[in-house]
Design a protein around this motif. Sequence first.
Motif, PDB file in Angstrom:
ATOM      1  N   HIS A 210      65.396  -1.924 -16.590  1.00 59.79           N
ATOM      2  CA  HIS A 210      66.791  -2.345 -16.753  1.00 59.79           C
ATOM      3  C   HIS A 210      66.944  -3.542 -17.682  1.00 59.79           C
ATOM      4  O   HIS A 210      68.008  -3.786 -18.210  1.00 59.79           O
ATOM      5  CB  HIS A 210      67.402  -2.689 -15.392  1.00 59.79           C
TER       6      HIS A 210
ATOM      7  N   SER B 140      70.700   0.238  -7.666  1.00 60.21           N
ATOM      8  CA  SER B 140      70.279   0.102  -9.059  1.00 60.21           C
ATOM      9  C   SER B 140      68.761   0.020  -9.220  1.00 60.21           C
ATOM     10  O   SER B 140      68.246   0.174 -10.318  1.00 60.21           O
ATOM     11  CB  SER B 140      70.931  -1.117  -9.697  1.00 60.21           C
ATOM     12  N   ARG B 193      67.981   4.213 -16.680  1.00 58.58           N
ATOM     13  CA  ARG B 193      68.413   3.005 -17.386  1.00 58.58           C
ATOM     14  C   ARG B 193      69.786   3.218 -18.037  1.00 58.58           C
ATOM     15  O   ARG B 193      70.680   2.411 -17.911  1.00 58.58           O
ATOM     16  CB  ARG B 193      67.375   2.636 -18.452  1.00 58.58           C
ATOM     17  N   LEU B 196      72.593   3.502 -15.359  1.00 60.46           N
ATOM     18  CA  LEU B 196      72.842   2.276 -14.601  1.00 60.46           C
ATOM     19  C   LEU B 196      73.325   1.129 -15.478  1.00 60.46           C
ATOM     20  O   LEU B 196      74.055   0.264 -15.017  1.00 60.46           O
ATOM     21  CB  LEU B 196      71.585   1.897 -13.810  1.00 60.46           C
ATOM     22  N   ARG B 197      72.960   1.133 -16.749  1.00 53.98           N
ATOM     23  CA  ARG B 197      73.458   0.092 -17.659  1.00 53.98           C
ATOM     24  C   ARG B 197      74.981   0.106 -17.680  1.00 53.98           C
ATOM     25  O   ARG B 197      75.628  -0.925 -17.693  1.00 53.98           O
ATOM     26  CB  ARG B 197      72.922   0.337 -19.075  1.00 53.98           C
ATOM     27  N   GLU B 226      62.128  -4.795 -12.278  1.00 49.49           N
ATOM     28  CA  GLU B 226      62.948  -3.934 -13.140  1.00 49.49           C
ATOM     29  C   GLU B 226      64.010  -4.682 -13.939  1.00 49.49           C
ATOM     30  O   GLU B 226      64.402  -4.233 -15.008  1.00 49.49           O
ATOM     31  CB  GLU B 226      63.620  -2.858 -12.295  1.00 49.49           C
ATOM     32  N   ASN B 228      66.943  -5.117 -12.510  1.00 50.14           N
ATOM     33  CA  ASN B 228      68.208  -4.730 -11.864  1.00 50.14           C
ATOM     34  C   ASN B 228      68.700  -5.822 -10.922  1.00 50.14           C
ATOM     35  O   ASN B 228      69.905  -5.998 -10.741  1.00 50.14           O
ATOM     36  CB  ASN B 228      68.027  -3.419 -11.093  1.00 50.14           C
TER      37      ASN B 228
END
Lengths: 223, 486
Positions: A210, B140, B193, B196-197, B226, B228
């Motif tokens: 992320h 997330s 990714r 969730l972005r 991650e 997140n």
Amino acid sequence: MSARTNILNKLRTSLAGTKPRPDEFDESLVTGPWRYPPEERVARLRELMEAVHTEVHQTRQNDWPVLVAELLAKREITNLLYAPATPHGGQLASAWKDGTRKPELRVYDRPIEEWKVGLFNDVQASLTGTTGGIAATGSLVLWPDRNEPRLMSLVPPVHIALLKASGIHDNWYDMMTAQNWSAGLPTNVLLVSGPSKTADIEQVLAYGAHGPKELIVLILEDV
Amino acid sequence: MNQRIPVTELASDFKGRAREALADSQLRSNFRTAMDSLMRKRADAFSDEDEREGLRELGNHIRARSLSNLPDLLEQLETRLTANGIKVHWAETVEEANEIVHGLIEAHDGRQVVKGKSMVSEEMEMNDYLADRDIECLESDMGEYIVQLDNEKPSHIIMPAIHKNARQVSALFNEKLGEHVSEDVDELIQTGRRILRRKFLEADVGVSGVNFAIAETGTLLLVENEGNGRMSTTSPPVHIAVTGIEKVVSNLRDVVPLVSLLTRSALGQPITTYVNLISGPRKPDELDGPEEVHLVLLDNGRTGAFADAQMRQTLNCIRCGACMNHCPVYTRVGGHTYGEVYPGPIGKIVTPHMVGLDKVPDHPSASSLCGACGEVCPVKIPIPELLQRLRQENVQAPGHEPVSVKGAGSKYSRKELLMWRAWVMLNTRPAFYKLFLWGATRFRALAPKKAGPWTENHSAPVPAARSLHDLARDHLKNSSIRRERL
């Protein structure tokens, strides 16, 4: 009665007649095994960070802006978020004026609400300073501020961080003691030890979960 | 979309679910592979035994010291956090905690919540609670996201989707998201990714857990790999952290060994990619970060565990998952078999305080007491000892005082009690014992063919023709004869 009162009363009742244990924190347990001769600190940090896919370069105070330009060109990156009000930001800006074609420089100069979509969708890379590094765990330490806000080192897919070799401490305990962290911390402090990653599927390590897909550390050899 | 269909809870009790899991060879191989790898990584990360043991001792000391002063520390934490601009809320039950979280989201007209990994929010079943109130609460963390997409619950506290392989994840993404089929893990992660972005960008509220709350500085510390967690706590305008009341430590320096123990025990990493220390909301001169930060402190049975000095050690837990990685039972039956938020050895000693021992009566017995969990615990919780204690609490006679675990005594059986009394009599009075041996060997043909659950999978035990005592007597007689001849 409030939940707070009930919880605290129950805990106090359970502790009735007992005394808090004395603090017997033995700091040698968190420092002793994690001491390095000064000349080995950079190598240790580098080894650990490279083991988790960080790209590390050792460079000099006057040379790093050129290196940044090369790294960006190699990746065909067309814009870079930087902080002009910092000394390193100023140095980058002046190096950018050498007449050659370089990625566009962008500035995080307004509240995130005013350009969240732009930050998330358009910015390709960012460059920030660090407040130091930790040899024991291969970590950068960031204290985000107005010039280099929290999302600057998180949202762009490539994060370039400048680290002075003289700012590398042996271990986290030494660093927080030397800098007196316990007197009070800023809004956010970060230890960053590589690009973002996950092993949530079959324990297979995948980078670029992320946060940044790439972390590039430029170690300025000032010692 | 958040309706959870409990696909893995077809059987209603632990034993039934265990039977199903044991028959699922894919599930067993997924767990076996993952646990073997996690054990190896932990061993590599603690290659120096002296260093490891010293650090575990320190970890235990810090947690025990914190708990010995817990109410004062919680007050100090509240004072410091408040001074830093973080609002503190207290909840005795998960209902209260959900109401607080919902109220905060409503106050900002929030419709989209993005959540970093938090086991306490699992205790609260926050996703379902909010979904029922038309608020989307999206996980997330990659593993949590996969699990949520499949209407499941996590099967491991660190690796929520460890029960699935890449093929299963790919099929899931194909079915639910219309993504093309790919078993390439990198590609699957990039899909997560991308989706969730967008959520991080749009979310009105971010929710996270807390690994350690530091009273001295008023700081919430979160570890993650991650990003997140950083996204959820930085991008949305409001951040709500939820945590158990036991997570507080006195000093900032206390987290140095605890973070090291946590990341090395959990994943074999010297440190996670991110250690995120949050000490306040956005200040007037800052350009990002949430305008509001809230901390919800949840009890949910923790004061019950705290009331008993032995059980209190349960609250030392720093949620690393090493006990489940090393548990021969967990590895074979998987996380869903436990049917509760916390699986494995730690789940067995935590859950009774939350839901009552009568709801999980088989948990304390689902252990071979091999001791691996206690041996690897980074904060030295004597898990096998606590399991034995829970076994005793499980069979307390009705009316037994004081009740130290909620729902104790649900496995009490008068028949079993009488059998144990007979066993004690037999084994403490030689005359009875002799008589028993005489009868058991003479009438061995009359031994029952069925001996409860034992004979479901084993042949029935039949007493030998001669007892060990008898054989030993003979042996001694013969050897004394030999000595006389010499």
